[in-house]
Write a protein that holds these residues in place. Structure first.
Motif, PDB file in Angstrom:
ATOM      1  N   SER A 108       0.857  -1.183   0.000  1.00 57.47           N
ATOM      2  CA  SER A 108       0.000   0.000   0.000  1.00 57.47           C
ATOM      3  C   SER A 108       0.890   1.229   0.000  1.00 57.47           C
ATOM      4  O   SER A 108       2.048   1.176   0.422  1.00 57.47           O
ATOM      5  CB  SER A 108      -0.888   0.035   1.246  1.00 57.47           C
ATOM      6  N   ILE A 109       0.326   2.325  -0.466  1.00 62.20           N
ATOM      7  CA  ILE A 109       1.006   3.616  -0.420  1.00 62.20           C
ATOM      8  C   ILE A 109       0.160   4.531   0.455  1.00 62.20           C
ATOM      9  O   ILE A 109      -1.050   4.644   0.259  1.00 62.20           O
ATOM     10  CB  ILE A 109       1.159   4.233  -1.818  1.00 62.20           C
ATOM     11  N   SER A 110       0.788   5.149   1.428  1.00 63.51           N
ATOM     12  CA  SER A 110       0.127   6.152   2.265  1.00 63.51           C
ATOM     13  C   SER A 110       0.676   7.511   1.858  1.00 63.51           C
ATOM     14  O   SER A 110       1.899   7.693   1.801  1.00 63.51           O
ATOM     15  CB  SER A 110       0.397   5.888   3.746  1.00 63.51           C
ATOM     16  N   VAL A 111      -0.211   8.448   1.549  1.00 64.81           N
ATOM     17  CA  VAL A 111       0.190   9.752   1.025  1.00 64.81           C
ATOM     18  C   VAL A 111      -0.424  10.859   1.864  1.00 64.81           C
ATOM     19  O   VAL A 111      -1.617  10.848   2.133  1.00 64.81           O
ATOM     20  CB  VAL A 111      -0.283   9.914  -0.443  1.00 64.81           C
ATOM     21  N   ARG A 112       0.415  11.818   2.279  1.00 67.93           N
ATOM     22  CA  ARG A 112      -0.065  12.999   2.995  1.00 67.93           C
ATOM     23  C   ARG A 112      -0.255  14.114   1.982  1.00 67.93           C
ATOM     24  O   ARG A 112       0.629  14.415   1.189  1.00 67.93           O
ATOM     25  CB  ARG A 112       0.940  13.446   4.056  1.00 67.93           C
ATOM     26  N   ASN A 113      -1.422  14.734   1.999  1.00 63.40           N
ATOM     27  CA  ASN A 113      -1.731  15.848   1.118  1.00 63.40           C
ATOM     28  C   ASN A 113      -2.011  17.058   1.992  1.00 63.40           C
ATOM     29  O   ASN A 113      -2.937  17.046   2.786  1.00 63.40           O
ATOM     30  CB  ASN A 113      -2.940  15.510   0.237  1.00 63.40           C
ATOM     31  N   SER A 114      -1.195  18.085   1.845  1.00 66.42           N
ATOM     32  CA  SER A 114      -1.382  19.308   2.627  1.00 66.42           C
ATOM     33  C   SER A 114      -1.828  20.426   1.714  1.00 66.42           C
ATOM     34  O   SER A 114      -1.183  20.704   0.708  1.00 66.42           O
ATOM     35  CB  SER A 114      -0.072  19.711   3.314  1.00 66.42           C
ATOM     36  N   SER A 115      -2.934  21.045   2.066  1.00 67.20           N
ATOM     37  CA  SER A 115      -3.374  22.236   1.342  1.00 67.20           C
ATOM     38  C   SER A 115      -3.743  23.273   2.393  1.00 67.20           C
ATOM     39  O   SER A 115      -4.733  23.137   3.104  1.00 67.20           O
ATOM     40  CB  SER A 115      -4.548  21.921   0.416  1.00 67.20           C
ATOM     41  N   GLY A 116      -2.884  24.283   2.484  1.00 70.28           N
ATOM     42  CA  GLY A 116      -3.064  25.275   3.550  1.00 70.28           C
ATOM     43  C   GLY A 116      -2.789  24.639   4.896  1.00 70.28           C
ATOM     44  O   GLY A 116      -1.796  23.966   5.091  1.00 70.28           O
ATOM     45  N   LYS A 117      -3.701  24.808   5.835  1.00 68.12           N
ATOM     46  CA  LYS A 117      -3.540  24.204   7.157  1.00 68.12           C
ATOM     47  C   LYS A 117      -4.168  22.822   7.214  1.00 68.12           C
ATOM     48  O   LYS A 117      -3.897  22.050   8.126  1.00 68.12           O
ATOM     49  CB  LYS A 117      -4.159  25.101   8.228  1.00 68.12           C
ATOM     50  N   ALA A 118      -5.018  22.518   6.223  1.00 65.36           N
ATOM     51  CA  ALA A 118      -5.681  21.209   6.198  1.00 65.36           C
ATOM     52  C   ALA A 118      -4.706  20.138   5.719  1.00 65.36           C
ATOM     53  O   ALA A 118      -3.910  20.359   4.816  1.00 65.36           O
ATOM     54  CB  ALA A 118      -6.896  21.252   5.284  1.00 65.36           C
ATOM     55  N   GLN A 119      -4.790  18.995   6.346  1.00 66.72           N
ATOM     56  CA  GLN A 119      -3.904  17.881   5.998  1.00 66.72           C
ATOM     57  C   GLN A 119      -4.735  16.610   5.945  1.00 66.72           C
ATOM     58  O   GLN A 119      -5.488  16.322   6.870  1.00 66.72           O
ATOM     59  CB  GLN A 119      -2.800  17.752   7.043  1.00 66.72           C
ATOM     60  N   THR A 120      -4.624  15.874   4.854  1.00 67.17           N
ATOM     61  CA  THR A 120      -5.317  14.598   4.753  1.00 67.17           C
ATOM     62  C   THR A 120      -4.305  13.514   4.417  1.00 67.17           C
ATOM     63  O   THR A 120      -3.286  13.781   3.790  1.00 67.17           O
ATOM     64  CB  THR A 120      -6.406  14.624   3.655  1.00 67.17           C
ATOM     65  N   ILE A 121      -4.609  12.321   4.853  1.00 67.03           N
ATOM     66  CA  ILE A 121      -3.772  11.176   4.526  1.00 67.03           C
ATOM     67  C   ILE A 121      -4.664  10.150   3.850  1.00 67.03           C
ATOM     68  O   ILE A 121      -5.713   9.787   4.379  1.00 67.03           O
ATOM     69  CB  ILE A 121      -3.087  10.602   5.771  1.00 67.03           C
ATOM     70  N   LYS A 122      -4.234   9.729   2.681  1.00 67.52           N
ATOM     71  CA  LYS A 122      -4.982   8.734   1.922  1.00 67.52           C
ATOM     72  C   LYS A 122      -4.118   7.501   1.737  1.00 67.52           C
ATOM     73  O   LYS A 122      -2.889   7.584   1.749  1.00 67.52           O
ATOM     74  CB  LYS A 122      -5.405   9.295   0.569  1.00 67.52           C
ATOM     75  N   HIS A 123      -4.784   6.391   1.554  1.00 63.16           N
ATOM     76  CA  HIS A 123      -4.095   5.112   1.405  1.00 63.16           C
ATOM     77  C   HIS A 123      -4.541   4.461   0.101  1.00 63.16           C
ATOM     78  O   HIS A 123      -5.726   4.463  -0.226  1.00 63.16           O
ATOM     79  CB  HIS A 123      -4.420   4.190   2.581  1.00 63.16           C
ATOM     80  N   TYR A 124      -3.587   3.922  -0.633  1.00 65.85           N
ATOM     81  CA  TYR A 124      -3.862   3.275  -1.908  1.00 65.85           C
ATOM     82  C   TYR A 124      -3.248   1.888  -1.907  1.00 65.85           C
ATOM     83  O   TYR A 124      -2.096   1.713  -1.514  1.00 65.85           O
ATOM     84  CB  TYR A 124      -3.269   4.081  -3.066  1.00 65.85           C
ATOM     85  N   LYS A 125      -4.018   0.908  -2.372  1.00 71.00           N
ATOM     86  CA  LYS A 125      -3.490  -0.443  -2.517  1.00 71.00           C
ATOM     87  C   LYS A 125      -2.790  -0.558  -3.862  1.00 71.00           C
ATOM     88  O   LYS A 125      -3.254  -0.029  -4.866  1.00 71.00           O
ATOM     89  CB  LYS A 125      -4.614  -1.475  -2.464  1.00 71.00           C
ATOM     90  N   ILE A 126      -1.683  -1.257  -3.870  1.00 72.90           N
ATOM     91  CA  ILE A 126      -0.997  -1.576  -5.115  1.00 72.90           C
ATOM     92  C   ILE A 126      -1.408  -2.990  -5.472  1.00 72.90           C
ATOM     93  O   ILE A 126      -1.116  -3.935  -4.745  1.00 72.90           O
ATOM     94  CB  ILE A 126       0.533  -1.489  -4.953  1.00 72.90           C
ATOM     95  N   LEU A 127      -2.113  -3.112  -6.561  1.00 72.13           N
ATOM     96  CA  LEU A 127      -2.595  -4.415  -6.985  1.00 72.13           C
ATOM     97  C   LEU A 127      -1.728  -4.910  -8.131  1.00 72.13           C
ATOM     98  O   LEU A 127      -1.509  -4.196  -9.103  1.00 72.13           O
ATOM     99  CB  LEU A 127      -4.052  -4.324  -7.431  1.00 72.13           C
ATOM    100  N   SER A 128      -1.249  -6.123  -8.027  1.00 75.97           N
ATOM    101  CA  SER A 128      -0.465  -6.682  -9.116  1.00 75.97           C
ATOM    102  C   SER A 128      -1.394  -7.467 -10.026  1.00 75.97           C
ATOM    103  O   SER A 128      -2.378  -8.056  -9.592  1.00 75.97           O
ATOM    104  CB  SER A 128       0.654  -7.561  -8.582  1.00 75.97           C
TER     105      SER A 128
END
Length: 135
Positions: A108-128
Motif C-alpha cells: 500500500s502507499i500512504s500519502v499525505r496531502n497538505s493544502s493550507g492548514k488542512a492535511q489529509t492522509i490517503k491510502h492506496y493499494k498496489i494491486l499486481s
C-alpha cells in the motif's frame, strides 16, 4: 499530492515498477519526459542499492544483517496507523510511504496531502496483475 488523471496513474505505475524491478517498463504509455525521469530514478535507485549492499556486507561481517536491498527508499515496514503517525509527525521527511498491505504479498502507499492548514492522509493499494507476476 493528488494523482487523478490517467497520465498521472501511468507515471506512478512507471515509478513503482522502475524502483521495484530495477528497469524502466516499456509497456506503459509514458511521454518522453516521463521516461527520462524514470531513467534518472533508476540510476539513483541502483546507486542507493549498491551503497546499501556495501553497508549490508559490512553489517553482515559484524553479525548485524539488515535486508533492505529488495525495497525502494520510501519503503517502511509499518502498519497503516504507524504510517499515519510518521506522515503527520514528520512533514519535512516527505509525504509518501510505501508499506506492506494488510493483505499477504501486497503493498500500500500512504500519502499525505497538505493544502493550507488542512492535511489529509490517503491510502492506496498496489494491486499486481497476472502479467506483473510473470515478469
Amino acid at each position: 499530492l493528488f494523482r487523478s488523471t490517467p497520465e498521472d496513474v501511468e507515471e506512478w505505475k512507471g515509478f513503482i515498477l522502475t524502483v521495484t524491478q530495477l528497469s524502466v517498463p516499456s509497456r506503459l504509455a509514458l511521454l518522453p519526459g516521463q521516461i527520462i525521469k524514470l531513467h534518472e530514478v533508476l540510476e539513483k535507485e541502483t546507486l542507493r542499492r549498491e551503497s546499501l549492499q556495501k553497508k549490508t556486507v559490512e553489517d553482515t561481517q559484524s553479525h548485524q544483517y539488515i535486508d533492505v536491498l529488495s525495497m525502494p527508499a520510501g519503503f517502511f515496514n509499518v502498519t497503516r496507523q504507524e504510517a499515519i503517525d510518521l506522515l503527520e509527525k514528520n512533514p519535512s521527511c516527505g509525504n509518501l510511504i510505501l508499506r506492506p498491505s494488510g493483505e499477504n504479498n501486497n503493498y500500500s502507499i500512504s500519502v499525505r496531502n497538505s493544502s493550507g492548514k488542512a492535511q489529509t492522509i490517503k491510502h492506496y493499494k498496489i494491486l499486481s496483475t497476472e502479467e506483473d507476476r510473470k515478469s
